[in-house]
Design a protein around this motif. Structure first.
Motif, PDB file in Angstrom:
ATOM      1  N   ASN A  35       0.823  -1.213   0.000  1.00  0.00           N
ATOM      2  CA  ASN A  35       0.000   0.000   0.000  1.00  0.00           C
ATOM      3  C   ASN A  35       0.854   1.258   0.000  1.00  0.00           C
ATOM      4  OD1 ASN A  35      -2.912  -0.452  -0.032  1.00  0.00           O
ATOM      5  ND2 ASN A  35      -2.507  -1.724   1.742  1.00  0.00           N
ATOM      6  N   TRP A  39       0.863   4.271  -2.686  1.00  0.00           N
ATOM      7  CA  TRP A  39       0.654   5.688  -2.366  1.00  0.00           C
ATOM      8  C   TRP A  39       1.879   6.532  -2.745  1.00  0.00           C
ATOM      9  CZ3 TRP A  39      -0.820   4.001   3.269  1.00  0.00           C
ATOM     10  CH2 TRP A  39      -2.074   3.386   3.254  1.00  0.00           C
ATOM     11  N   LYS A 225     -10.911  -3.483   1.428  1.00  0.00           N
ATOM     12  CA  LYS A 225     -11.413  -2.121   1.563  1.00  0.00           C
ATOM     13  C   LYS A 225     -11.415  -1.684   3.023  1.00  0.00           C
ATOM     14  CE  LYS A 225     -14.262  -2.245  -2.556  1.00  0.00           C
ATOM     15  NZ  LYS A 225     -15.622  -2.258  -3.089  1.00  0.00           N
ATOM     16  N   HIS A 228      -9.269   1.267   5.382  1.00  0.00           N
ATOM     17  CA  HIS A 228      -9.552   2.571   5.995  1.00  0.00           C
ATOM     18  C   HIS A 228      -9.275   2.561   7.496  1.00  0.00           C
ATOM     19  CE1 HIS A 228     -13.295   1.491   8.019  1.00  0.00           C
ATOM     20  NE2 HIS A 228     -13.672   0.835   6.943  1.00  0.00           N
TER      21      HIS A 228
ATOM     22  N   TYR B  35      -7.635   8.224  -0.525  1.00  0.00           N
ATOM     23  CA  TYR B  35      -8.643   7.428  -1.234  1.00  0.00           C
ATOM     24  C   TYR B  35      -8.903   6.114  -0.486  1.00  0.00           C
ATOM     25  CZ  TYR B  35      -9.243  10.371  -5.324  1.00  0.00           C
ATOM     26  OH  TYR B  35      -9.586  11.404  -6.138  1.00  0.00           O
ATOM     27  N   ASP B  36      -7.874   5.594   0.187  1.00  0.00           N
ATOM     28  CA  ASP B  36      -8.062   4.355   0.953  1.00  0.00           C
ATOM     29  C   ASP B  36      -8.595   4.617   2.351  1.00  0.00           C
ATOM     30  OD1 ASP B  36      -7.338   2.278  -0.802  1.00  0.00           O
ATOM     31  OD2 ASP B  36      -5.225   2.830  -0.624  1.00  0.00           O
ATOM     32  N   ILE B  66     -14.939   8.645  -4.652  1.00  0.00           N
ATOM     33  CA  ILE B  66     -13.779   8.070  -3.947  1.00  0.00           C
ATOM     34  C   ILE B  66     -13.737   6.554  -4.175  1.00  0.00           C
ATOM     35  CG2 ILE B  66     -12.802   7.591  -1.656  1.00  0.00           C
ATOM     36  CD1 ILE B  66     -13.722  10.401  -0.834  1.00  0.00           C
ATOM     37  N   SER B  67     -14.877   5.907  -4.055  1.00  0.00           N
ATOM     38  CA  SER B  67     -14.915   4.448  -4.254  1.00  0.00           C
ATOM     39  C   SER B  67     -14.445   4.068  -5.648  1.00  0.00           C
ATOM     40  CB  SER B  67     -16.340   3.925  -4.133  1.00  0.00           C
ATOM     41  OG  SER B  67     -16.756   3.980  -2.826  1.00  0.00           O
ATOM     42  N   TRP B  69     -12.477   5.775  -7.820  1.00  0.00           N
ATOM     43  CA  TRP B  69     -11.040   5.963  -8.078  1.00  0.00           C
ATOM     44  C   TRP B  69     -10.229   4.915  -7.310  1.00  0.00           C
ATOM     45  CZ3 TRP B  69      -8.438   8.306 -11.783  1.00  0.00           C
ATOM     46  CH2 TRP B  69      -7.049   8.461 -11.644  1.00  0.00           C
ATOM     47  N   ARG B  70     -10.696   4.592  -6.108  1.00  0.00           N
ATOM     48  CA  ARG B  70     -10.011   3.559  -5.322  1.00  0.00           C
ATOM     49  C   ARG B  70     -10.073   2.223  -6.065  1.00  0.00           C
ATOM     50  NH1 ARG B  70     -11.660   3.188   0.716  1.00  0.00           N
ATOM     51  NH2 ARG B  70     -13.701   2.699  -0.107  1.00  0.00           N
ATOM     52  N   SER B  71     -11.215   1.960  -6.663  1.00  0.00           N
ATOM     53  CA  SER B  71     -11.311   0.688  -7.371  1.00  0.00           C
ATOM     54  C   SER B  71     -10.424   0.706  -8.630  1.00  0.00           C
ATOM     55  CB  SER B  71     -12.777   0.381  -7.659  1.00  0.00           C
ATOM     56  OG  SER B  71     -13.014   0.157  -9.001  1.00  0.00           O
TER      57      SER B  71
END
Ligand code: SF4
Ligand code: SF4
Ligand code: SF4
Lengths: 243, 445
Positions: A35, A39, A225, A228, B35-36, B66-67, B69-71
């Motif tokens: 990750n 980023w 997901k 977060h 985004y995450d 956001i979802s 672009w994250r995907s």
């Protein structure tokens, strides 16, 4: 058997638990590196230096203030919805509290294994029983509120996706297996003793509970997901927190 | 969607097989992380003004963007992409995402209410830039900004030599002074009533001020907000040019009456230049509040018990944090019955003009403005004031749309018959100080 119910953090063989924990942490770390690479545009270093620069920017409140007020006490949520704040805090305190207790107990087990300190692990363990039970109920109440909210509030249910359900039901499952593993223990003092004493089942369930907790709540996070849970606190720190 | 562009109409980049469909090289690491960080709680959707104006078309919900672009990132840079190579993202999906991303005024309320504290403005702007570089953005007439601002130094196709055409004969401008007034393109060319009001108020207060005149360049805000800062490096050049020109004049304080320019000078210019300017940047509303505190302003007229409310320009309030100065000015106006709008300060609802929306998607700008006008009607305001020429323009259009009036000439003072007057703080201040707000052309008539 010198120690009649020879499992402490819930599992018969401490080595097995340690093994699973190490694997979970390793998978978690690999996920975090992937990750951070994503980023940082391919470079972990680029991410870390951007993060440190942002977190220590002039004008930001101290990192400690962000951690306490914005991450632990989640004041940004209370400003929007006190009801949601209560739900979050129940889940957060329950889950986080049990994680901390498990880590402390694991430390006792390690000390015991390598022979540092003279204490009776069974006594230590029973001292953890009540706080664990209380935290478990906090978590359970929080999850039940979350489930009712998802079902009953139309604006929440409309935007609920499968993975939202996987998260709440997953945590519910882990919580319930934890209570069951406790209830089956012959020396249990929990309200779940109605299940009846069954040491073999208790041991199997305990192992299962710890394994899925570690894999679902730690190892899986960076690949899902649910990232977060890590990225949101990091974001609060990077942006200097505040209301 | 009003001006939906189809993917095939655009020049799409050829993506070689095995290459990611999207790049992330101009999006900073913190924005990518954000985004995450979205928990998908949906709080932002409860506040987004464009979502409300588009009858809650969830394609433009901040949470949904956001979802998506994250995907996209997951498909191109996630674990599976690492193991098996990036997955192709259909062009149509990227183009649709782009178009939805531009249905946003960059007002930032989504970030303000976000429990995870996402800095959405930076996310939106950087992602827009990435999509502009890819050939998907910007949207509609926004694509004219780089040429206009890059070549003519203003977005209104005006000549630089006409920068001071608005200055009436009675106004005194010093060659050199401690204070400069940065007029901005909107007040200087289109909303001259603000510029003349500002100049006359400063003269009356005996505050000598200078201006850059022909040397003033567009602040570059429109390019930054629409993801086009890289084209010709225009905003950076403009920042350097304006700051150096103001420093060369030796000014200590620069006054801005436009929220957009003020935001650019406070946040964007130092960021682009890598240093703070050697002068103080002050919005006129704060400057006036200070003058009131020192007892310098002498009111000569009254608002006669009219109910007045205040719309916080998002670029002044939420972006920079100026909330109290404008309120202090209004509350000190004789005969003012001040009421707050229900959504005020950092939770205000945007007027709808920002983020390139007025130029790119005028229908959306009007829809958002109409919502804000209804907010003002709810508190029974006779006057809806603000502190930005761009807000004034768009709220005026919104008022006309809601009340079914003709779109007026906004250099002319609002007509008295309007049920709700939309007026800038500085124009009201000038009037209540007994000063003329007539522009040069009106005086000549
Ligand atoms: S910045 Fe404003 S308009 Fe854009 S998505 Fe956020 S709330 Fe909506
Ligand atoms: S408010 Fe923040 S966390 Fe919640 S959905 Fe919006 S961006 Fe995500
Ligand atoms: S015109 Fe005013 S309210 Fe609208 S986007 Fe700009 S500053 Fe915000």
């Amino acid at each position: 058997m010198s120690e009649p119910f020879s499992y402490y953090s819930g599992i018969p063989t401490f080595e097995m638990m340690l093994g699973i924990a190490l694997v979970a942490v390793l998978i978690f770390l690999i996920g975090m590196i992937l990750n951070m690479k994503k980023w940082g545009g391919g470079s972990v270093k680029a991410f870390l230096s951007a993060f440190i620069k942002s977190a220590t920017k002039e004008g930001h409140q101290s990192i400690l203030t962000s951690v306490v007020l914005d991450i632990l006490l989640q004041r940004r949520i209370i400003r929007r919805s006190p009801f949601r704040w209560v739900m979050h805090m129940l889940i957060f305190v329950g889950w986080g509290g049990m994680l901390v207790l498990s880590l402390i107990f694991a430390l006792f087990e390690i000390l015991h294994k390598i022979g540092i300190g003279s204490f009776d692990l069974n006594v230590v363990r029973s001292g953890f029983d009540t706080p664990n039970e209380v935290l478990g109920y906090l978590l359970l109440i929080g999850i039940i509120i979350a489930i009712i909210r998802r079902v009953a509030l139309s604006e929440v249910s409309k935007r609920t996706q499968v993975f939202d359900w996987v998260l709440v039901l997953g945590i519910l499952f882990i919580t319930v297996t934890g209570f069951m593993a406790e209830g089956y223990r012959p020396d249990a003092v929990s309200a779940w003793t109605f299940l009846g004493a069954d040491e073999a089942l208790a041991q199997t369930l305990a192992l299962f509970h710890v394994a899925i907790s570690l894999l679902f709540c730690i190892a899986y996070i960076p690949f899902s997901k649910y990232m977060h849970m890590i990225a949101a606190p990091l974001t609060i720190i990077a942006n200097g927190g505040g209301e | 969607m009003a001006e939906e562009k189809k993917a095939e109409e655009k020049q799409m980049p050829e993506i070689p097989k095995g290459e990611p469909s999207i790049k992330t090289d101009v999006i900073d690491p913190i924005s990518l992380m954000q985004y995450d960080a979205c928990t998908r709680c949906g709080e932002c959707d409860n506040w987004c003004p464009t979502l409300d104006a588009m009858e809650r078309d969830m394609n433009i919900s901040p949470r949904d963007k956001i979802s998506r672009w994250r995907s996209f990132m997951g498909k191109n840079y996630g674990l599976l992409a690492k193991l098996f190579g990036p997955k192709e993202i259909p062009e149509e999906d990227i183009q649709n995402f782009n178009d939805h991303l531009f249905h946003c005024t960059t007002c930032g309320v989504c970030g303000t209410v976000c429990p995870a504290g996402l800095n959405t403005i930076e996310m939106w702007e950087a992602t827009r830039q990435q999509l502009v570089l890819r050939g998907n953005g910007p949207y509609g007439k926004q694509s004219l900004f780089p040429k206009l601002i890059g070549e003519m130094h203003n977005p209104y196709m005006k000549e630089q030599k006409d920068r001071l055409l608005w200055v009436p004969d009675d106004v005194e401008i010093a060659d050199n002074a401690d204070i400069a007034y940065f007029t901005g393109c909107t007040a200087g060319f289109n909303m001259q009533v603000l510029a003349v009001s500002t100049a006359r108020v400063l003269n009356k207060l005996e505050v000598p001020f200078t201006m850059l005149g022909e040397d003033e360049w567009c602040c570059g805000s429109a390019l930054i907000r629409t993801g086009q800062p890289h084209i010709g490096d225009t905003p950076r050049q403009a920042a350097i040019h304006n700051v150096e020109a103001l420093e060369a004049k030796g000014v200590k304080k620069v006054l801005f009456a436009c929220a957009g320019c003020f935001r650019a000078a406070t946040i964007d210019w130092p960021h682009l230049m890598g240093r703070e300017p050697n002068f103080e940047v002050v919005h006129l509303a704060d400057f006036l509040a200070e003058q009131i505190e020192h007892g310098k302003i002498k009111w000569e007229n009254s608002l006669e018990n009219k109910t007045i409310t205040y719309h916080d320009p998002c670029h002044l309030g939420r972006h920079v944090g100026v909330f109290e100065g404008p309120r202090k000015v209004i509350k000190s106006m004789p005969g003012a019955k001040f009421v707050e709008l229900e959504r005020n300060r950092d939770l205000q609802r945007c007027c709808g003009a920002g983020g390139g929306v007025k130029a790119g998607i005028p229908d959306l700008a009007l829809g958002v403005a109409s919502g804000r006008i209804k907010d003002a009607m709810d508190v029974k305001a006779d006057i809806l004031s603000s502190a930005c020429p761009f807000c004034r323009r768009n709220l005026g259009d919104g008022r006309n749309s809601v009340l079914g009036l003709e779109t007026g000439d906004f250099n002319v003072r609002d007509s008295e018959e309007n049920d709700m007057q939309v007026e800038d703080l500085i124009v009201l201040t000038a009037e209540l100080m007994g000063l003329s707000t007539k522009t040069k052309s009106q005086t000549e008539e």
